[in-house]
Every structure is written in structure tokens, then in C-alpha cells.
Scaffold this motif. Sequence first.
Motif, PDB file in Angstrom:
ATOM      1  N   TYR A   4       0.837  -1.170  -0.033  1.00 35.02           N
ATOM      2  CA  TYR A   4      -0.040  -0.081  -0.004  1.00 35.02           C
ATOM      3  C   TYR A   4       0.802   1.347  -0.162  1.00 35.02           C
ATOM      4  CZ  TYR A   4      -3.344  -3.518   1.506  1.00 35.02           C
ATOM      5  OH  TYR A   4      -4.334  -4.512   1.859  1.00 35.02           O
ATOM      6  N   ARG A  36      -3.335  -0.900   5.227  1.00 38.43           N
ATOM      7  CA  ARG A  36      -4.659  -1.011   4.745  1.00 38.43           C
ATOM      8  C   ARG A  36      -5.657  -0.162   5.479  1.00 38.43           C
ATOM      9  NH1 ARG A  36      -7.335  -4.334   0.951  1.00 38.43           N
ATOM     10  NH2 ARG A  36      -9.510  -4.167   1.327  1.00 38.43           N
ATOM     11  N   CYS A  92     -10.264   1.873  -9.773  1.00 33.11           N
ATOM     12  CA  CYS A  92      -9.420   2.476  -9.144  1.00 33.11           C
ATOM     13  C   CYS A  92      -9.902   3.943  -8.671  1.00 33.11           C
ATOM     14  CB  CYS A  92      -8.095   2.597  -9.489  1.00 33.11           C
ATOM     15  SG  CYS A  92      -7.370   0.932  -9.927  1.00 33.11           S
ATOM     16  N   GLY A 100      -6.159   0.663  -0.130  1.00 26.79           N
ATOM     17  CA  GLY A 100      -6.952  -0.554  -0.196  1.00 26.79           C
ATOM     18  C   GLY A 100      -8.355  -0.542  -0.369  1.00 26.79           C
ATOM     19  N   GLU A 160     -10.846  -2.194  -3.454  1.00 22.88           N
ATOM     20  CA  GLU A 160     -10.395  -3.738  -3.405  1.00 22.88           C
ATOM     21  C   GLU A 160      -9.844  -4.450  -4.614  1.00 22.88           C
ATOM     22  OE1 GLU A 160     -12.800  -6.316  -1.000  1.00 22.88           O
ATOM     23  OE2 GLU A 160     -12.904  -4.566   0.326  1.00 22.88           O
ATOM     24  N   THR A 199      -5.931  -3.568  -7.900  1.00 18.42           N
ATOM     25  CA  THR A 199      -4.869  -4.535  -7.541  1.00 18.42           C
ATOM     26  C   THR A 199      -4.237  -5.130  -8.757  1.00 18.42           C
ATOM     27  OG1 THR A 199      -3.665  -6.050  -5.539  1.00 18.42           O
ATOM     28  CG2 THR A 199      -6.092  -6.583  -6.391  1.00 18.42           C
ATOM     29  N   HIS A 252      -1.325  -2.648  -4.153  1.00 18.20           N
ATOM     30  CA  HIS A 252      -2.686  -2.029  -4.485  1.00 18.20           C
ATOM     31  C   HIS A 252      -2.472  -0.579  -4.739  1.00 18.20           C
ATOM     32  CE1 HIS A 252      -5.699  -5.033  -2.596  1.00 18.20           C
ATOM     33  NE2 HIS A 252      -4.339  -5.553  -2.163  1.00 18.20           N
TER      34      HIS A 252
END
Length: 191
Positions: free
Chosen positions: A36, A42, A95, A115, A118, A121, A127
Motif C-alpha cells: 500500500y 490498509r 481505482c 486498499g 479492493e 490491485t 494495491h
Amino acid sequence: MNRLLTLSILLALPSLISADEENMALIEGTFYIDVYEYPNQRGLLPKVDVTWRQAESLCAAQGKRLCTEQEWQKACTGSQNFKYSYGDQLESGRCNTPIEVDGAWQRGPGLAPSGGYERCTNDYGVHDMIGNAWEWTASWYSQPDLWRVVRGGSYFQSVNFSRSDARYGYHLGPEYRLDLVGFRCCRSPAQ
């Protein structure tokens, strides 16, 4: 290739890309990258509005460093060298990038916790490589001018900056800061 060898490789694959360090991904055995954006947790907002020097220092305090532009891009494109981290077609809303509304692109909703998207990624498990906040890299945009490269785009800028190969650095000297620019850290396996 025989079936047993293929099965052995497929079973070993998760261990080849996982890290021995919490919240880091090992990319093809050559470097680790934070999963991250910094602070690499996260659910927390990425740290933004930091200068390149501050980002470099915060990584060093953890025994890490800023990622090179090449490392950043490899981690972003995934093992299949995708255009948008997760695939070759931009998916509005996947995103934290500008979103398509009635055929027009509008900026995203604002900085989001790491994050929080979800599905943003790739197969490396990294992520938010595109969108949310730009990320400082260790690489030069113009060494004579002391300008550094940022990658990944943000929720605010043009959707064209959401591509994994997009870069910027014009006038981004070591003391430049903006609430749209954050970073993530890398380290070499031997560090």
C-alpha cells in the motif's frame, strides 16, 4: 513441459511473489515493494503533501528506500505487463481515478484510504498503483534541474495519467510538495 513440473511451478508461485516482510510484495525475486501507499497500512489515508526529501527520509527510517521508476512500473504492470495495473482496458471506478459520468470524465471523489478500492490491485498483490495519489520515485526527470519523477496519477488529474507508463516531473524539485503526491517504499532482497 510435463504435468508434474507445471503443477510444481503453479504451487510454488505464491511463495515466489510473497514477501518475508509484512505488507511487502517480492517482485520477481528482484525487489520488495510496499503493498500500500505509505504508511503501508490498509485502511489508512496515504501520507501526502510530502517533499521528495521527506519521502526519502521516511523510507530510510524503515530500512527501505524510494522505488526507482523502473521498479515502480514493474510492480504496477504486474506479471502480464498491463497498461492499467489490472488489465489493458481502463475500468471506470475500479481505482480512485477520474470516473466516467454520462460520457465525460470527472475527477474522483478525493483521497481514499489505502486498499479502499479492493479491485485496484494486480497479480503481485500490490494495491492502488494507479490513482488515489501520485507517488515519488527515486528517479530523475531532469537531473540538471533536480526534478524527480512521480508515477501513478491521482484521483484529480487527467485519466491519461492512470496508465502504468504515465510519468510526470516537470518542476518537481526535491522541496516540491502537493496534497496529491505521496509515495511508497522499496527495498532490495539483500537489504
